[in-house]
Design a protein around this motif. Sequence first.
Motif, PDB file in Angstrom:
ATOM      1  N   LYS A   1       0.832  -1.204   0.000  1.00 34.19           N
ATOM      2  CA  LYS A   1       0.000   0.000   0.000  1.00 34.19           C
ATOM      3  C   LYS A   1       0.865   1.252   0.000  1.00 34.19           C
ATOM      4  CE  LYS A   1      -4.340  -1.504   2.120  1.00 34.19           C
ATOM      5  NZ  LYS A   1      -5.305  -1.244   3.207  1.00 34.19           N
ATOM      6  N   LEU A   2       1.916   1.223   0.795  1.00 34.18           N
ATOM      7  CA  LEU A   2       2.821   2.370   0.835  1.00 34.18           C
ATOM      8  C   LEU A   2       3.508   2.568  -0.512  1.00 34.18           C
ATOM      9  CD1 LEU A   2       4.435   1.704   4.331  1.00 34.18           C
ATOM     10  CD2 LEU A   2       2.907   3.584   3.754  1.00 34.18           C
ATOM     11  N   GLU A   3       3.910   1.459  -1.114  1.00 39.33           N
ATOM     12  CA  GLU A   3       4.602   1.526  -2.397  1.00 39.33           C
ATOM     13  C   GLU A   3       3.642   1.933  -3.507  1.00 39.33           C
ATOM     14  OE1 GLU A   3       7.946   1.220  -4.821  1.00 39.33           O
ATOM     15  OE2 GLU A   3       7.838   0.909  -2.654  1.00 39.33           O
ATOM     16  N   ARG A   4       2.450   1.356  -3.490  1.00 40.63           N
ATOM     17  CA  ARG A   4       1.480   1.603  -4.561  1.00 40.63           C
ATOM     18  C   ARG A   4       1.011   3.045  -4.572  1.00 40.63           C
ATOM     19  NH1 ARG A   4      -1.348  -2.462  -3.470  1.00 40.63           N
ATOM     20  NH2 ARG A   4      -2.954  -1.509  -2.181  1.00 40.63           N
ATOM     21  N   ASN A   5       0.905   3.626  -3.395  1.00 43.30           N
ATOM     22  CA  ASN A   5       0.453   5.001  -3.306  1.00 43.30           C
ATOM     23  C   ASN A   5       1.591   6.004  -3.462  1.00 43.30           C
ATOM     24  OD1 ASN A   5      -2.589   5.118  -2.416  1.00 43.30           O
ATOM     25  ND2 ASN A   5      -1.689   3.389  -1.337  1.00 43.30           N
ATOM     26  N   GLY A   6       2.782   5.482  -3.616  1.00 47.84           N
ATOM     27  CA  GLY A   6       3.929   6.367  -3.750  1.00 47.84           C
ATOM     28  C   GLY A   6       4.180   7.185  -2.502  1.00 47.84           C
ATOM     29  N   GLU A   7       3.806   6.629  -1.318  1.00 43.99           N
ATOM     30  CA  GLU A   7       3.848   7.425  -0.109  1.00 43.99           C
ATOM     31  C   GLU A   7       4.932   6.980   0.872  1.00 43.99           C
ATOM     32  OE1 GLU A   7      -0.946   8.365  -0.064  1.00 43.99           O
ATOM     33  OE2 GLU A   7      -0.130   6.639   0.998  1.00 43.99           O
ATOM     34  N   CYS A   8       5.672   5.994   0.523  1.00 45.83           N
ATOM     35  CA  CYS A   8       6.702   5.500   1.436  1.00 45.83           C
ATOM     36  C   CYS A   8       7.741   6.593   1.690  1.00 45.83           C
ATOM     37  CB  CYS A   8       7.376   4.264   0.856  1.00 45.83           C
ATOM     38  SG  CYS A   8       8.348   3.357   2.072  1.00 45.83           S
ATOM     39  N   GLY A   9       7.963   6.886   2.961  1.00 53.30           N
ATOM     40  CA  GLY A   9       8.939   7.908   3.312  1.00 53.30           C
ATOM     41  C   GLY A   9       8.330   9.256   3.626  1.00 53.30           C
ATOM     42  N   TYR A  10       7.054   9.431   3.377  1.00 53.67           N
ATOM     43  CA  TYR A  10       6.385  10.697   3.677  1.00 53.67           C
ATOM     44  C   TYR A  10       5.507  10.511   4.912  1.00 53.67           C
ATOM     45  CZ  TYR A  10       8.021  12.201  -0.864  1.00 53.67           C
ATOM     46  OH  TYR A  10       8.824  12.522  -1.921  1.00 53.67           O
ATOM     47  N   ARG A  11       5.657  11.392   5.877  1.00 52.33           N
ATOM     48  CA  ARG A  11       5.056  11.160   7.191  1.00 52.33           C
ATOM     49  C   ARG A  11       3.528  11.107   7.192  1.00 52.33           C
ATOM     50  NH1 ARG A  11       8.752  15.692  10.123  1.00 52.33           N
ATOM     51  NH2 ARG A  11      10.772  14.885   9.480  1.00 52.33           N
ATOM     52  N   GLN A  12       2.896  12.128   6.669  1.00 52.11           N
ATOM     53  CA  GLN A  12       1.444  12.203   6.808  1.00 52.11           C
ATOM     54  C   GLN A  12       0.714  11.046   6.116  1.00 52.11           C
ATOM     55  OE1 GLN A  12       0.161  14.297   8.841  1.00 52.11           O
ATOM     56  NE2 GLN A  12      -1.941  13.624   8.563  1.00 52.11           N
ATOM     57  N   PRO A  13       0.998  10.745   4.855  1.00 54.38           N
ATOM     58  CA  PRO A  13       0.335   9.599   4.220  1.00 54.38           C
ATOM     59  C   PRO A  13       0.644   8.283   4.935  1.00 54.38           C
ATOM     60  CG  PRO A  13       1.292  11.026   2.562  1.00 54.38           C
ATOM     61  CD  PRO A  13       1.804  11.489   3.878  1.00 54.38           C
TER      62      PRO A  13
END
Length: 309
Positions: A200-212
């Motif tokens: 989910k983190l990878e698919r949403n491109g959100e890995c490494g960003y705190r809020q997402p």
Amino acid sequence: MDFHLSEESKFYSQQYQIPLEVPSLDTDQDYSDKPFILVRHGFSMQNFQEKEVINKNPNWDYSQTEGLEEMFTNEKYIDSSLHEIGIFQCVQQQKSINKFKFHTVFISPLRRTIQTCIYLFATHPDRQNIKFVLLPQLAECLCSSGCFSAFTLSQTRKEMEALASKYQITIDYTKVSELGESWQIKVLENGQIVKKILDKLERNGECGYRQPYCKIILDEIKQTKNFLIESWEMLYKKSKKAQEIIKDYQESAKQQLIQNGQDDSDFKIGIVSHGYLMKCMTASRIENDGTVQEGIVLQNVQILPYSFD
């Protein structure tokens, strides 16, 4: 270290029956056969919030109590810090912890356990030489926003390092840094759950960003029964992995001291963690239904000399 409770905290300790006294330890006893010192964190803000809920709802129940989901999944409760009462408890135990000689202290990377360690060891005469190491496998059951450590390597690290420096304490973040921001997910003892969340983190491109990252994990907590991403079985397995890591380290450190011609007879390895995690760590088995019936339940800032043999 002088620390005095506010009148407000004294009032709440009486109203909510929060014990200010911590279990005492007979420091004159011989603990040479107990190479490990277990410590549970101090009374936290999450503990206090639960006391408030119970006070307003005498028939408290996970599935029915009004406001419980808000408390367990709200972003403002992420990685609960120590309550003032918890700091007071740590200060009370300083004289007892100072009686022991430590080689290394392993700490859960959550804010309240790091704070507990700093305040507990703030007057230890050898604190500048003790190794203080964050160990990801010592983290509490991932079951609420209060047990979700989203900012360990960012703002929390800055806060904790500033606090530690006041008492000449240095904390080693290496083992957490190696896993990255989503370290708490990567140490879960269920490959399918780990893969699902990391995907989910990878698919949403959100890995490494705190809020997402926060939003995804809190949504996962909301979707589980009783807010438990991490089951008792998973926690039990994680605690045993932590135990294995620490025991191997202790034996290696002991051998190194012997090779260097140093006396290894009285040094201790400290473990600062959480109630559920330590219950699993000290248990000899897990039941078929996935619950842990054995194991020691420590009170806040209780000091327990222990042997895993």
